[in-house]
Design a protein around this motif. Structure first.
Motif, short mmCIF file in Angstrom:
data_model
loop_
_atom_site.label_atom_id
_atom_site.label_comp_id
_atom_site.label_asym_id
_atom_site.label_seq_id
_atom_site.Cartn_x
_atom_site.Cartn_y
_atom_site.Cartn_z
N ILE A 1 -52.14 -83.16 -78.81
CA ILE A 1 -51.03 -82.27 -79.13
C ILE A 1 -50.12 -82.18 -77.92
O ILE A 1 -50.54 -81.76 -76.85
CB ILE A 1 -51.55 -80.87 -79.53
N THR A 2 -48.88 -82.59 -78.09
CA THR A 2 -47.88 -82.51 -77.03
C THR A 2 -46.91 -81.40 -77.39
O THR A 2 -46.20 -81.49 -78.40
CB THR A 2 -47.13 -83.85 -76.87
N LEU A 3 -46.89 -80.32 -76.60
CA LEU A 3 -46.01 -79.19 -76.87
C LEU A 3 -44.64 -79.45 -76.26
O LEU A 3 -44.53 -79.73 -75.06
CB LEU A 3 -46.61 -77.90 -76.29
N VAL A 4 -43.62 -79.35 -77.08
CA VAL A 4 -42.25 -79.59 -76.64
C VAL A 4 -41.58 -78.22 -76.50
O VAL A 4 -41.25 -77.58 -77.49
CB VAL A 4 -41.49 -80.48 -77.65
N ARG A 5 -41.42 -77.77 -75.25
CA ARG A 5 -40.88 -76.44 -74.99
C ARG A 5 -39.52 -76.47 -74.32
O ARG A 5 -38.63 -75.71 -74.67
CB ARG A 5 -41.84 -75.65 -74.10
N SER A 6 -39.36 -77.31 -73.32
CA SER A 6 -38.13 -77.27 -72.53
C SER A 6 -36.94 -77.80 -73.34
O SER A 6 -37.12 -78.66 -74.21
CB SER A 6 -38.28 -78.10 -71.25
N PRO A 7 -35.74 -77.29 -73.07
CA PRO A 7 -34.55 -77.81 -73.77
C PRO A 7 -34.37 -79.31 -73.58
O PRO A 7 -33.97 -80.02 -74.51
CB PRO A 7 -33.39 -77.03 -73.15
N ALA B 1 -36.47 -73.97 -83.58
CA ALA B 1 -37.86 -73.52 -83.64
C ALA B 1 -38.32 -73.09 -82.24
O ALA B 1 -37.95 -73.74 -81.26
CB ALA B 1 -38.76 -74.64 -84.16
N PRO B 2 -39.09 -72.03 -82.13
CA PRO B 2 -39.54 -71.61 -80.80
C PRO B 2 -40.47 -72.62 -80.13
O PRO B 2 -40.56 -72.67 -78.91
CB PRO B 2 -40.26 -70.28 -81.05
N LEU B 3 -41.17 -73.41 -80.93
CA LEU B 3 -42.08 -74.40 -80.37
C LEU B 3 -42.18 -75.58 -81.34
O LEU B 3 -42.20 -75.40 -82.55
CB LEU B 3 -43.48 -73.81 -80.15
N THR B 4 -42.24 -76.77 -80.77
CA THR B 4 -42.47 -77.97 -81.56
C THR B 4 -43.62 -78.74 -80.94
O THR B 4 -43.72 -78.84 -79.72
CB THR B 4 -41.20 -78.86 -81.61
N ALA B 5 -44.51 -79.23 -81.79
CA ALA B 5 -45.65 -80.02 -81.32
C ALA B 5 -45.56 -81.43 -81.89
O ALA B 5 -45.28 -81.60 -83.08
CB ALA B 5 -46.96 -79.37 -81.76
N ILE B 6 -45.78 -82.41 -81.02
CA ILE B 6 -45.95 -83.79 -81.49
C ILE B 6 -47.45 -84.02 -81.60
O ILE B 6 -48.18 -83.91 -80.61
CB ILE B 6 -45.34 -84.80 -80.51
N LEU B 7 -47.91 -84.29 -82.81
CA LEU B 7 -49.32 -84.59 -83.02
C LEU B 7 -49.47 -86.10 -82.98
O LEU B 7 -48.75 -86.83 -83.67
CB LEU B 7 -49.79 -84.03 -84.37
N SER B 8 -50.41 -86.55 -82.18
CA SER B 8 -50.58 -87.99 -82.00
C SER B 8 -52.05 -88.36 -81.99
O SER B 8 -52.93 -87.51 -81.83
CB SER B 8 -49.92 -88.46 -80.68
N VAL B 9 -52.30 -89.65 -82.17
CA VAL B 9 -53.65 -90.19 -82.08
C VAL B 9 -53.80 -90.83 -80.70
O VAL B 9 -52.93 -91.57 -80.24
CB VAL B 9 -53.94 -91.21 -83.20
N ASP B 10 -54.88 -90.49 -80.04
CA ASP B 10 -55.23 -91.11 -78.76
C ASP B 10 -55.98 -92.40 -79.08
O ASP B 10 -57.10 -92.37 -79.58
CB ASP B 10 -56.11 -90.16 -77.94
N LEU B 11 -55.36 -93.54 -78.79
CA LEU B 11 -55.97 -94.83 -79.12
C LEU B 11 -57.12 -95.19 -78.19
O LEU B 11 -57.85 -96.14 -78.45
CB LEU B 11 -54.90 -95.92 -79.11
N ASP B 12 -57.29 -94.41 -77.14
CA ASP B 12 -58.44 -94.59 -76.24
C ASP B 12 -59.47 -93.48 -76.43
O ASP B 12 -60.23 -93.16 -75.51
CB ASP B 12 -57.97 -94.62 -74.78
N PHE B 13 -59.50 -92.88 -77.64
CA PHE B 13 -60.45 -91.80 -77.90
C PHE B 13 -61.89 -92.23 -77.65
O PHE B 13 -62.75 -91.41 -77.32
CB PHE B 13 -60.31 -91.28 -79.33
N HIS B 14 -62.15 -93.53 -77.80
CA HIS B 14 -63.52 -94.03 -77.67
C HIS B 14 -64.09 -93.83 -76.26
O HIS B 14 -65.31 -93.80 -76.08
CB HIS B 14 -63.59 -95.50 -78.07
N GLU B 15 -63.22 -93.67 -75.27
CA GLU B 15 -63.69 -93.48 -73.89
C GLU B 15 -64.45 -92.16 -73.74
O GLU B 15 -65.27 -92.03 -72.84
CB GLU B 15 -62.51 -93.52 -72.91
N ARG B 16 -64.17 -91.19 -74.62
CA ARG B 16 -64.85 -89.89 -74.55
C ARG B 16 -66.09 -89.82 -75.44
O ARG B 16 -66.78 -88.80 -75.46
CB ARG B 16 -63.88 -88.78 -74.97
N LEU B 17 -66.37 -90.89 -76.21
CA LEU B 17 -67.49 -90.83 -77.15
C LEU B 17 -68.85 -90.61 -76.49
O LEU B 17 -69.69 -89.90 -77.07
CB LEU B 17 -67.52 -92.10 -78.01
N PRO B 18 -69.13 -91.18 -75.30
CA PRO B 18 -70.43 -90.89 -74.69
C PRO B 18 -70.66 -89.39 -74.45
O PRO B 18 -71.78 -88.90 -74.53
CB PRO B 18 -70.38 -91.65 -73.36
#
Length: 199
Positions: free
Chosen positions: A56-62, A83-100
């Motif tokens: 989740i990338t929070l987009v706050r600054s102008p 909008a007071p806040l916008t979030a970019i939802l993304s997939v981490d393509l290196d999520f597998h590095e945290r699997l252990p």
């Protein structure tokens, strides 16, 4: 209708019946604490092998907001600017590095099932999208409105915000308190009779 569900009617209404995609917002801010509380619910959503690929990338600054708005479809620009806040939802393509750490019962998973980039991207995108649905429910559980959007130039957003290619946007979500005329009339939905099959 409501007696078949364990959730109280007021909670059902907050999460589903009274919740709509918001198109306008008040200027009441959305705090980091609120988003952290939302994420603390969302992180409990199921994902295959507990892979948890949503970022989740929070987009706050102008400045960041204008960088994003330039990649949105015309109809999504004004509401994102206000909008007071916008979030970019993304997939981490290196999520597998945290699997252990996240799925220690299968220590070789990272280098076996998810060794191939294509497999990782397919699995990660599916599971991040599942988490994105929970994110919208989490926003609603916080008493806020969500305005999810897929009307944007994905390549442009990815280059602008994830230049290293390790994340890919799957959705942009405006977040806040609903403003004046925030909701369009709810469109029709399929009935259970139309959508559910018993074999």
């Amino acid at each position: 209708m409501d007696t078949a569900l364990a959730l109280e009617v007021s909670a059902q209404n907050l999460l589903f019946r009274e919740a709509h995609t918001a198109n306008t917002f008040t200027d009441e801010p959305v705090s980091d604490e609120q988003i952290e509380a939302v994420y603390d619910l969302v992180k409990l959503a199921p994902t295959a092998f507990n892979q948890s690929p949503l970022r989740i990338t929070l987009v706050r600054s102008p400045e960041a907001r204008e960088r994003l708005v330039g990649h949105l479809a015309e109809g999504n620009r004004a509401k994102t600017r206000t909008a007071p806040l916008t979030a970019i939802l993304s997939v981490d393509l290196d999520f597998h590095e945290r699997l252990p750490e996240l799925f220690p019962v299968m220590p070789g998973l990272k280098d076996s099932v998810f060794a191939e980039v294509e497999t990782r991207e397919q699995a990660g995108t599916l599971n991040a999208a599942l988490q994105a649905g929970y994110f919208i429910l989490g926003v609603r559980a916080a008493g806020l409105a969500a305005g999810p959007m897929t009307g944007y130039d994905a390549d442009g957003v990815n280059k602008e915000f994830f230049g290293d290619g390790k994340q890919k946007a799957i959705m942009v979500v405006n977040i806040g308190r609903p403003g004046q005329d925030a909701y369009r009339p709810r469109g029709p939905r399929l009935s259970a009779r139309d959508a559910v099959t018993t074999l």
